[in-house]
Design an enzyme around this catalytic site. Sequence first.
Site, mmCIF file in Angstrom:
data_model
loop_
_atom_site.group_PDB
_atom_site.id
_atom_site.type_symbol
_atom_site.label_atom_id
_atom_site.label_comp_id
_atom_site.label_asym_id
_atom_site.label_seq_id
_atom_site.Cartn_x
_atom_site.Cartn_y
_atom_site.Cartn_z
ATOM 1 N N ASP A 88 0.812 -1.328 -0.208
ATOM 2 C CA ASP A 88 0.025 0.137 -0.105
ATOM 3 C C ASP A 88 0.862 1.357 -0.043
ATOM 4 O OD1 ASP A 88 -1.956 1.968 0.372
ATOM 5 O OD2 ASP A 88 -2.571 1.471 2.299
ATOM 6 N N ASP A 90 0.468 5.221 0.023
ATOM 7 C CA ASP A 90 -0.418 6.375 0.236
ATOM 8 C C ASP A 90 0.109 7.659 0.530
ATOM 9 O OD1 ASP A 90 -2.564 7.838 1.693
ATOM 10 O OD2 ASP A 90 -3.301 5.945 2.387
ATOM 11 N N ASP A 215 3.282 1.241 3.342
ATOM 12 C CA ASP A 215 2.603 0.904 4.649
ATOM 13 C C ASP A 215 3.127 -0.480 5.209
ATOM 14 O OD1 ASP A 215 0.849 0.551 6.778
ATOM 15 O OD2 ASP A 215 -0.625 1.751 6.079
#
Length: 312
Positions: A88, A90, A215
């Site tokens: 992930d 972000d 992440d």
Amino acid sequence: MIVEVFFRNYYRNYAKFDVDAVEKREFAFQPFGGGMVRHKAFKSVEELRRFAVEKTPRHMYHSSAYYERPDEGDMERKGWLGADLIFDIDGDHLDTEACRESKLVSIACLNDAREEANKLLDVLTRELGLKPRRIVFSGNRGFHVHVADEEVLALGARERRELVNYLKAAGFDPTRFAAKLGRRKVLLYEEEVEGNLLRIRQGVEDPRALKVEIDEVVTQDIHRLIRLPGSLNGKTGLAALPLTQQDLEKDAGEIVEKAVAFRKGNLKVRFTKDLRGPVLFDRIDAGEGDVKVLPAYLAIYLELQDFGKIYD
């Protein structure tokens, strides 16, 4: 709620969910009224779509893991069979000027996230020999990368943590690194790896070149819930859009444009707080109480972000 009506229409007429092995996945949903519904299982994508139309959730997720009994509420009894490796990226985690300036979706911040995703793909494919199964625009401020190579499915949390440390260059020894991928053990030596580990060479002059901003919690969690590709992001109204690696080379504006779910019509919005700055393709300059007629996708985005209310 007007937004819920738009979501239901999307799931009835346009949604194309992109998920493998549906019958082995746990699904979870967050209703518009709040809370979380977990441990749902479906036999097919079509059954899942019918559920989405009937219940119209605000958020839809599926497990990275495969289970013998995905609808079992006790995690110990689900029968874990393995899990995809999920990454992930972000904008919230990127220390760039564009991402610091705005917590809303801005094209500039998404381009920074897109560059980080391309760095991740380069490391996965060139350094680790892994092939992404799926690349997804999250529908908000980042991207998800799913890897389902057979050798990664059985990796436990500890091995995934080792991989995270490698990607984030935590305690990194540039002369040698060992990563266990199932039965395969990859020894990465600066002088031996094809391309001589470009990240290492660049990192001598710029330490940021070594680090991929993922992440870490998402990647090391072997039971992780991740947003369902093809569903709507309940924070934005944009689709969680599956992409090709070629798509990821394009400007983020083109990616967001493809993710717009509500392309027709305009809606009237009364702003409930001040908003001045870039939002999606536009720049908004509005004070609390102002009323504006905006494209449907932008009006829905602003209501989901609690900046305004749509009304007739």
